[in-house]
Design an enzyme around this catalytic site. Structure first.
Site, mmCIF file in Angstrom:
data_model
loop_
_atom_site.group_PDB
_atom_site.id
_atom_site.type_symbol
_atom_site.label_atom_id
_atom_site.label_comp_id
_atom_site.label_asym_id
_atom_site.label_seq_id
_atom_site.Cartn_x
_atom_site.Cartn_y
_atom_site.Cartn_z
ATOM 1 N N HIS A 99 -6.567 -0.041 -1.140
ATOM 2 C CA HIS A 99 -6.667 -1.164 -0.566
ATOM 3 C C HIS A 99 -7.998 -1.921 -1.165
ATOM 4 O O HIS A 99 -8.969 -2.055 -0.839
ATOM 5 C CB HIS A 99 -6.743 -1.278 1.121
ATOM 6 N N CYS B 26 0.870 -1.196 -0.065
ATOM 7 C CA CYS B 26 0.064 0.050 -0.011
ATOM 8 C C CYS B 26 0.770 1.184 0.026
ATOM 9 O O CYS B 26 0.506 2.285 -0.589
ATOM 10 C CB CYS B 26 -0.813 0.016 1.295
ATOM 11 N N ASP C 187 -7.372 5.687 -1.639
ATOM 12 C CA ASP C 187 -7.410 4.161 -1.014
ATOM 13 C C ASP C 187 -6.631 3.127 -1.874
ATOM 14 O O ASP C 187 -7.266 2.602 -2.410
ATOM 15 C CB ASP C 187 -8.353 3.846 -0.134
#
Length: 379
Positions: A262, A78, A260
């Site tokens: 993820h 990430c 994000d």
């Protein structure tokens, strides 16, 4: 404005305005641009701006890193993806300008060339493969999580091989920005190491790794961070705790806005770039929101200066910022005598922008106090 069709994570089912209204403010700041979302025109421009940012989520089914390594970065990549998003924003500013907006109906070859630098394959300059393998010289095994400081130093090395962009990435040291150091790196030839003529200035990406608290954010830094998001030179903030990094692009009232990584999607790195036209999975329609007090104190502030005038303007803005007590970081003119000498990094493959053949290009700069993410000055 017609709604741009972009990838939307399945859990985002709510109306756009419903999400923004939760921040209790009509004023939204995205990477130096302000919008009043009570105006429908401004609100649509805001959505277009967000959708134009490059979004790099987790990917799967790419070629093994190093030939035998991972085929997905889900669960560990990430911060690498956040570093990619920050640097992609710098390349957009470098080659297209901050006012550029993505139009899915238009094939923009410069946009595609930028995006091609980040595809998941070993010969893309800023691919996950390059970053992960270059991280080995920073003491990070392939598949190990990076912090903001490590990813900044890895990208610094990779930028030196990008002759198309011909820019430099400078990483602040020990919570200090030294103006003379930046002047030096932006006016030095990357091949010979010799100074270039004073009228020549290489575009600058500046990253300041900071730790703004021990286990949680010191609340006194919220307003200075907002000021940084409002600067025209901002590239946003990379940050987050282990296995939970984000790319912060602005704020709305009491909430931070971030992209994000993820979400895990199939890799497109193996596709042939000459016939590849679908960019939809590299953009998302909405950011995520986070309360300021949930921001992890380990961050990297990033800025882009296209020329010397923008750098001087940023220095003036920093001078105002350092008047706040406590300051985010210190700005000084000259390198202190007790500091180690400035290390200049040169890209040996500068003449070849496509970086063919080797699994990765990375020069080992040796051990440095800058290589450890835990080496922050606590503020």
């Amino acid at each position: 404005m017609d709604t741009i069709k972009v990838f939307m994570d399945p859990h985002k089912k709510r109306n756009h305005k419903e999400i923004f209204n939760e921040a209790n403010s009509n004023q939204v700041c995205i990477l130096g641009r302000k919008y009043n979302i009570s105006s429908e025109i401004q609100y649509n421009k805001l959505l277009q701006d967000i959708q134009s940012r490059f979004w790099f989520p987790y990917r799967k089914n790419f070629s093994p890193i190093g030939g035998t390594g991972p085929t997905t970065d889900s669960g560990w990549g990430c911060m690498l993806r956040c570093g990619q998003m920050m640097l992609a924003e710098a390349l957009v500013c470098r080659h297209l300008g901050r006012s550029w907006h993505w139009d899915p109906a238009v094939l923009d070859f410069t946009c595609q060339r930028i995006l091609g630098q980040f595809l998941d394959k070993k010969d893309a300059c800023y691919s996950l493969h390059q970053i992960a393998q270059c991280g080995v010289s920073e003491g990070k095994a392939i598949g190990q999580w990076f912090g903001p400081n490590t990813v900044a130093h890895v990208l610094k090395k990779l930028v030196s091989f990008d002759s198309w962009s011909n820019m430099v990435l400078h990483v602040g040291m020990d919570n200090v920005l030294i103006i003379d150091d930046v002047d030096t790196v932006c006016q030095t030839d990357v091949i010979s190491g010799e100074p270039i003529k004073s009228s020549t200035w290489k575009p600058l990406v500046l990253v300041m790794p900071l730790r703004l608290g021990l286990s949680e954010l010191n609340q006194s830094f919220i307003e200075p961070l907002k000021t940084c998001f409002e600067m025209q030179q901002t590239l946003g903030v990379i940050g987050g705790k282990v296995n939970h990094a984000h790319y912060f692009i602005g704020y709305c009232g009491n909430r931070l806005l971030y992209l994000d990584p993820h979400v895990t999607l199939d890799s497109v790195g193996a596709q042939v770039e000459s016939t590849w036209t679908d960019e939809s999975t590299f953009h998302c329609s909405l950011p995520e929101f986070m309360s300021w007090n949930k921001l992890d104190p380990s961050i990297g502030l990033a800025f882009y200066c296209h020329d010397k005038a923008e750098w001087r303007d940023l220095c003036r803005r920093f001078a105002e910022l350092t008047k706040v007590n406590p300051p985010l970081f210190e700005v000084i003119q000259k390198r202190p005598t007790h500091f180690p000498p400035l290390e200049l990094h040169y890209g040996a493959a500068t003449a070849n922008p496509n970086l063919p053949s080797p699994d990765y290009y990375c020069l080992d700069e040796g051990n440095s106090s800058q290589e450890i993410d835990e080496d922050f000055v606590l503020l």
